[in-house]
Design an enzyme around this catalytic site. Structure first.
Site, PDB file in Angstrom:
ATOM      1  N   CYS A  70       0.840  -1.200   0.000  1.00  0.00           N
ATOM      2  CA  CYS A  70       0.000   0.000   0.000  1.00  0.00           C
ATOM      3  C   CYS A  70       0.875   1.250   0.000  1.00  0.00           C
ATOM      4  CB  CYS A  70      -0.906   0.006   1.217  1.00  0.00           C
ATOM      5  SG  CYS A  70      -1.877  -1.499   1.437  1.00  0.00           S
TER       6      CYS A  70
ATOM      7  N   ALA B 247      -1.709  11.220  -4.011  1.00  0.00           N
ATOM      8  CA  ALA B 247      -0.268  10.951  -4.122  1.00  0.00           C
ATOM      9  C   ALA B 247      -0.067   9.612  -4.821  1.00  0.00           C
ATOM     10  CB  ALA B 247       0.397  10.934  -2.744  1.00  0.00           C
ATOM     11  N   GLY B 248      -0.016   9.667  -6.159  1.00  0.00           N
ATOM     12  CA  GLY B 248       0.272   8.466  -6.926  1.00  0.00           C
ATOM     13  C   GLY B 248       1.735   8.480  -7.321  1.00  0.00           C
ATOM     14  N   SER B 249       2.012   9.046  -8.494  1.00  0.00           N
ATOM     15  CA  SER B 249       3.406   9.187  -8.926  1.00  0.00           C
ATOM     16  C   SER B 249       4.168  10.164  -8.031  1.00  0.00           C
ATOM     17  CB  SER B 249       3.444   9.671 -10.384  1.00  0.00           C
ATOM     18  OG  SER B 249       2.842   8.716 -11.240  1.00  0.00           O
TER      19      SER B 249
ATOM     20  N   SER C 157       9.742  12.963   0.437  1.00  0.00           N
ATOM     21  CA  SER C 157       9.782  11.534   0.132  1.00  0.00           C
ATOM     22  C   SER C 157      10.888  10.805   0.888  1.00  0.00           C
ATOM     23  CB  SER C 157       9.961  11.321  -1.375  1.00  0.00           C
ATOM     24  OG  SER C 157      11.196  11.862  -1.811  1.00  0.00           O
TER      25      SER C 157
ATOM     26  N   ILE D 228      -5.892  -6.603 -36.756  1.00  0.00           N
ATOM     27  CA  ILE D 228      -5.696  -7.737 -37.660  1.00  0.00           C
ATOM     28  C   ILE D 228      -6.911  -8.662 -37.649  1.00  0.00           C
ATOM     29  CG2 ILE D 228      -4.333  -9.846 -38.001  1.00  0.00           C
ATOM     30  CD1 ILE D 228      -1.864  -8.204 -37.144  1.00  0.00           C
TER      31      ILE D 228
ATOM     32  N   GLU E 227       2.791   1.220 -11.085  1.00  0.00           N
ATOM     33  CA  GLU E 227       4.210   1.189 -10.702  1.00  0.00           C
ATOM     34  C   GLU E 227       5.041   2.188 -11.505  1.00  0.00           C
ATOM     35  OE1 GLU E 227       6.133  -2.330  -9.402  1.00  0.00           O
ATOM     36  OE2 GLU E 227       4.303  -3.506  -9.615  1.00  0.00           O
TER      37      GLU E 227
END
Length: 408
Positions: free
Chosen positions: A128, A134-136, A184, A362, A388
């Site tokens: 988690c 706050a993702g990236s 961070s 295709i 990720e």
């Protein structure tokens, strides 16, 4: 240090063929059902546990393969079967990597077995990190962990999102802020043991793809965990925070945060997942193009189709080589001086998205229906450029690494 090679040894080939058989005989037949149900495929995970695919020992053996090719080989074959089911099988691995990257030997030995359970009672684990805001941008993380010295406990509060196995996991690994002033660099990872009061599942997401993989919010309300659940221990954390404060004052180089360490170790594996999905779509398209006739001949005779297949296969092979290089470097202690891990994830994920789209083209109208699997593969492939670290973040990491600029 093992030499880099593009040739699997006999043991690796045996494992690859065994996994391919499991993917073909067990995963693929169940793929459409669990995609429609949008539920965790517990029976398939159980089957994986019975034969040893879902186990600590198996992944440890592949993780410590000196060639570095064990994990990417596993990921490619399982995700060739189906991305949603495969992610349900390997999703626990991200939490396990979080413990391996940051934990002590005692923590590794205590918690990783509990993430998997046993063949009669399989369990899953969740890593988690991401949050609604706050993702990236991991520096914007708000989940807090405050140390209660009198009780030697950490108190966690916040909300996590996009957590694979979130809320249904036996063990949750939670990244939280311990020193807000350090951004961070002030993060740490914590184990939340089974049944800990205050942890609950929030919203379960209904997704475009990888529907067989459970994705949900995890809500933490005054969650208390023992001091021993801080990965790496408090002494190590205090030393790291002290170095970070000193470097912040002196303008020195960055200190790696807990979440970044986990993602850096797992990016080539995500690239291998993407390669597996792309390869699966390519194989369907190739078979279709050689058997489907229009105007009295197979459609592969048309350059418009043939050239697409040539480009698809070339991109898949190139992506695999980037993944294998990064995996070999990681296992053999070679630094990613040119962000090779991010390169592999970026190229492989973009390849999967493009190749699955070409496969639909295709197959034409058939490719757009659920009668053929490429429609599902295309939906699944979209996630690789997002989770990720988005493709945009990977490009940023690569560019800053090449330029020698700190990655915040």
């Amino acid at each position: 240090m093992a030499e880099f090679t593009m040739e699997l040894n006999d043991e690796q080939k045996e494992v690859r063929d065994w996994l391919h058989g499991f993917a073909a005989d067990v995963i693929r037949p169940a793929a459409a059902e669990w995609d429609e149900r949008e539920e965790t495929p517990w029976p398939v995970i159980q089957e994986a546990a019975k034969i040893g695919v879902y186990s600590l020992d198996f992944y440890a053996q592949q993780y410590f393969d000196p060639t570095g090719l064990g994990i990417p080989m596993v990921m490619e074959e399982l995700f060739w079967g189906d991305a949603g089911i495969a992610l349900s099988i390997v999703g626990t691995g991200l939490a396990a990597v979080g413990v391996l990257a940051n934990g002590t030997e005692e923590q590794i030995g205590t918690w990783i077995p509990q993430m998997y359970g046993d063949v009669n009672d399989v369990k899953v684990a969740a890593f988690c990190s991401s949050e609604p805001d706050a993702g990236s941008d991991v520096a914007s993380m708000r989940t807090r962990a405050v140390y209660d010295e009198a009780k030697d406990e950490w108190v966690l509060n916040g909300t996590k999102t996009w957590a694979t196995n979130g809320g249904i996991a036996n063990v949750h690994v939670v990244v939280a802020v311990v020193d807000p002033e350090l951004g961070s660099k002030g993060h740490a990872s914590f184990i939340v043991p089974p049944g800990t009061p205050g942890l609950s599942q929030g919203q379960k997401f209904k997704k475009h793809g990888i529907r067989a993989s459970h994705t949900a919010e995890v809500v933490l309300e005054d969650v208390r965990v023992p001091g021993s659940c801080l990965l790496g221990g408090k002494e190590k954390l205090d030393e790291r925070l002290a170095r970070a404060r000193e470097k912040a004052r002196s303008g020195g180089e960055r200190v790696k945060n807990a979440a970044m360490a986990t993602f850096e170790a797992s990016r080539p594996a995500v690239g291998a997942m993407a390669v597996g999905t792309a390869r699966a779509a390519y194989e369907v398209a190739l078979e279709y193009a050689t058997t489907r006739e229009q105007f009295g001949r197979p459609i592969v005779d048309n350059q418009g189709v043939a050239f697409q297949l040539a480009d698809m296969r070339t991109s898949i092979d190139a992506a695999r080589l980037l993944v294998w290089r990064a995996s070999w470097m990681a296992v053999n202690g070679k630094r990613f001086t040119a962000a090779e891990g991010s390169m592999s994830k970026l190229f492989a994920s973009e390849t999967a998205k493009k190749v699955t789209g070409q496969a639909i083209q295709i197959l034409g109208g058939n490719g757009y229906t659920r009668e053929y699997p490429v429609e599902r593969m295309h939906r699944d492939a979209a996630i690789y450029t997002i989770f990720e670290g988005t493709s945009e973040i990977q490009r940023l990491v690569i560019a800053r690494t090449l330029a020698g600029v700190p990655i915040r």
